[in-house]
Write an enzyme that holds these catalytic residues in place. Structure first.
Site, short mmCIF file in Angstrom:
data_model
loop_
_atom_site.label_atom_id
_atom_site.label_comp_id
_atom_site.label_asym_id
_atom_site.label_seq_id
_atom_site.Cartn_x
_atom_site.Cartn_y
_atom_site.Cartn_z
N HIS A 71 -0.44 11.19 -4.96
CA HIS A 71 0.63 11.37 -3.97
C HIS A 71 0.48 10.34 -2.85
CE1 HIS A 71 3.53 14.45 -2.10
NE2 HIS A 71 3.63 13.33 -1.43
N ASP A 317 -1.34 12.23 0.18
CA ASP A 317 -0.03 12.15 0.85
C ASP A 317 -0.05 11.00 1.86
OD1 ASP A 317 2.59 12.57 1.55
OD2 ASP A 317 2.27 14.55 2.42
#
Lengths: 440, 327
Positions: A71, A317
């Site tokens: 991610h 992320d």
């Protein structure tokens, strides 16, 4: 006389004098690794004996499969002032990552095979980490029309998501799962009910009350996740992966879905393991992230969920934003923190050192397990696989400094954070991809 | 000794420091009652009032406080956020600092904007209201007004009624009053009571009449009509009926219960006409006291010594005399 790894020039060689960490077999031992033509040929206990290959000195470092981050926001095309494929993959290898999967909230979105091809070309030119593009689930990430999954997958996309935003309607979420199912690719959901989040900028709770900031309730994430899990039940062959899980309620939902045998996997991010809403008391915009940093019980639930396997893996992320975008009022700042260069030492510091899990178990969260979630190769030391490897010192203690980061943006939520474990060498296809200046 | 450079909020402020601030304000209140309302305490200092959000009362109150302390002040007023204007808050503030400003008074719609400036600039920063976070000078002037009535804060109960969720006034009052040992109860529609507020040390009661039981003061918050548009309560009429502070509702409070409102008032909505103008209302005293409290805050943040004893008050007198000569 052993050769120095810093001067690695061969493609067939032995790295001797290392502690092999095998996350698949959950073990570690002193050993050596033989690499032939850029592929792993043998991983053995003890010191190397035969000298048919040149021998490099691992210097007692730990050796593991290269880390995999599923991610990452590489920002290219469209937001090159924040990050590029080149700068993002440099940050990746500096953090020990040999493969990253990049999110489609670019401009244009990754909703066309040409964008997939462009990113793969940029990755090849950069020559650092492998890049696996994740395509937009819907055209322009607008939630209205499905993207052309068959063409996108043929071009190299490995999953679909509208990450950055949820697939807002239940109807469209169902169609995404149905259409993706025969291709065997997972639908990755950014679980968020936008109406529930409203104008919220941090976790709703005591600290949002105290700081006077609008709250994002935990159920904003949970209602979207619950909806998708209900849909998943009725879509044959679908695979569902929940991105950046942050609440204890989500953990409970995933735990039950797995007990029910649903094909669900989930990731959380390092900041949900080490930071909480209370860390926002200084209004530090680098800690403004979506989903927001949650409460103490959420953080503890996330660690438990990693221990019992409810949450499968950890992904950073990695969300670069330029300094001028973050140096504004808290309400006005964009969400996200860079994370590629801090993920590994944060896991050592917050999972391994306190005794929540062993080093091989922690590394499984960023090697073979995320690879399984996406169905991409890597994350193992199996014979014949490309020699994507990382060598690190698990005990080196250091403090995160903004100016030492390799990402184009330095918006780290962890600046000033003391961490443990330092990457020393990163190899892709048996070739060193980490520039010498890394590790300032 | 006072070492405070900024006033960002009342959170974490000790009872001792609050007392010192209120004592200092008491000395300054007297200045405003003189024919020549000026002391030279901040002569030579430059203060910039940065108002990124419309405000008449607070801005005028700060301006008067600055003028009565002989500071040079400039006003910077913009509608909306700095971002929408094109220049960032950081650039605006750094430009003003480049002109050698000693103190910055900031009102901003974003919670934390004063903290952002305090971390960025050399100047002292005084928070004149940041989003729904804090409005510390309002909290202090409310407490000053109460102490003026009561003499001290012992055995008192204060009820804060209205849109607590979006109120910086409520938060500053809560922090200050709780530090002084006052029993605080917040009251309003559950949709306007923020999560876990009881952890700030207050009681929560949605029934106004129950909340007012035994109250020594009620602080009535302004209700923003946009909250109704946002679906947080059904109608102004219902709000006024259920949470409007009326003479009837006040029967549940102590007979000498003081009525406060930070202004501007919506008469007939959150506060009944006769209550706003009634003898228990101290709303205009709050406004008067606001100037004195802000003088004290500016003075103390500029490095001035607290004025507590008779002797030190004499020193102020001496300064005042000098101020008169200058004037």
């Amino acid at each position: 006389m052993m050769l120095k790894l810093a001067n690695l020039t061969h493609t067939s060689y032995i790295i001797d004098n290392v502690v092999v960490v095998d996350p698949v077999r959950n073990t570690s031992y002193p050993g050596h690794v033989a690499i032939v033509e850029g592929r792993i040929d043998a991983v053995e206990r003890g010191r190397a004996k035969e000298a048919s290959l040149p021998i490099y000195d691992g210097g007692g470092l730990h050796l593991a499969p290269g880390f995999i981050d599923i991610h990452v926001h590489l920002r290219e095309p469209g937001h090159e002032y924040k990050e590029t494929v080149a700068s993002g993959t440099l940050a990746a290898v500096a953090g020990g990552f040999t493969a990253v999967a990049c999110m489609p909230n670019t401009n244009p979105a990754i909703d066309d095979p040409s964008v997939v091809e462009f990113i793969l070309k940029q990755a090849k030119i950069a020559g650092r980490a492998r890049v696996y593009p994740i395509a937009a689930a819907t055209k322009g990430r607008k939630g209205e029309i499905l993207s052309e999954y068959h063409e996108l997958v043929a071009a190299g996309a490995v999953a679909v998501t509208d990450d950055g935003s949820p697939v807002a309607s239940a109807e469209m979420a169902r169609r995404v799962m149905e259409y993706a199912a025969p291709l065997g690719i997972p639908f990755i959901e950014h679980c968020e009910d936008m109406a529930a989040s409203g104008e919220g900028v941090m976790h709703e709770g005591f600290y949002s009350t105290k700081l006077g900031l609008k709250g994002i309730p935990a159920h904003s994430e949970e209602v979207c996740l619950a909806r998708d899990l209900l849909i998943l039940k009725s879509v044959r062959g679908a695979r569902f992966h929940a991105a950046h899980m942050s609440t204890c309620g989500s953990v409970a939902l995933i735990r039950r879905a797995k007990e029910d045998g649903l094909p669900v996997t989930a990731e959380t991010a390092p900041h949900y393991l080490c930071l909480e809403d209370k860390d926002l008391v200084t209004y530090d915009t680098n800690k403004k992230i979506n989903p927001p940093l949650r409460g103490e019980e959420d953080r503890e639930a996330m660690i438990e969920a990693l221990k019992d396997g409810t949450i499968d893996c950890v992904a950073s992320d990695h969300a670069p934003h330029a300094a001028h975008e973050k140096q504004v009022e808290f309400n006005a700042a964009p969400n996200g923190s860079v994370g590629l260069e801090t993920m590994f030492p944060l896991l050592v510091k917050h999972l391994v050192k306190p005794g929540h899990m062993t080093l091989p178990q922690a590394l499984a969260l960023i090697t073979n397990k995320p690879a399984q979630c996406l169905g991409i190769p890597g994350g193992t030391l199996a014979r014949g696989v490309p020699a994507d490897l990382v060598l690190f010192d698990p005990n080196e203690e250091w403090t995160v400094r903004a100016d030492a980061l390799h990402s184009k943006s330095r918006n780290s939520a962890f600046i000033g954070h003391a961490v443990t474990g330092r990457v020393k060498h990163t190899l892709v296809d048996g070739v060193s991809v980490l520039p010498a200046k890394v590790g300032v | 000794m006072n070492t405070r450079k900024h006033l960002l909020g009342l959170e974490g402020m000790s009872a001792e420091e609050i007392t010192r601030l209120l004592d200092t304000a008491e000395s300054f209140k007297e200045v405003s009652e003189r024919p020549v309302k000026k002391v030279p305490a901040l002569r030579g200092m430059t203060i910039a009032n940065l108002f990124f959000e419309p405000s008449t009362r607070t801005r005028i109150s700060f301006e008067l406080a600055e003028k009565r302390l002989s500071a040079d002040s400039v006003n910077f007023t913009v509608g909306g956020s700095s971002v929408s204007k094109g220049e960032t808050l950081r650039d605006t503030a750094e430009n003003i600092q480049a002109m050698k400003v000693d103190m910055i008074v900031i009102r901003h719609s974003a919670a934390g904007a004063p903290h952002f400036l305090a971390g960025l600039l050399e100047a002292s920063v005084v928070n004149a209201g940041d989003g729904a976070h804090e409005h510390p000078t309002q909290g202090l002037l409310d407490m000053f007004t109460l102490r003026e009535r009561w003499g001290n804060f012992d055995e008192r109960k204060v009820v804060i009624v209205g849109d607590v969720a979006h109120s910086r006034v409520a938060r500053s009052n809560i922090h200050g009053l709780v530090a002084m040992g006052v029993e605080v109860v917040v009251c309003g529609p559950p949709t306007l009571i923020p999560m876990n507020i009881e952890r700030l040390g207050v009681g929560v009661e949605s029934d106004l009449r129950k909340a007012l039981d035994g109250a020594d003061a009620v602080n009535v918050l302004r209700i923003q009509k946009e909250r109704q548009a946002a679906g947080l309560f059904p109608s102004i009429d219902e709000y006024a009926r259920v949470w409007g502070v009326s003479a009837d509702a006040l029967k549940h409070a102590k007979p000498d219960c003081v009525v406060m409102h930070p202004g501007p008032m919506n008469r007939g909505i959150e506060i009944a006409q006769d209550v706003a103008d009634g003898e228990r209302s101290v709303i205009l005293d709050q406004v008067t006291n606001g100037v004195a409290v802000r003088m004290a805050v500016l003075y103390l943040c500029s490095g001035g010594a607290a004025i507590e004893s008779e002797e030190e008050q004499t020193t102020t007198e001496a300064k005042t005399t000098k101020g008169k000569q200058v004037a």
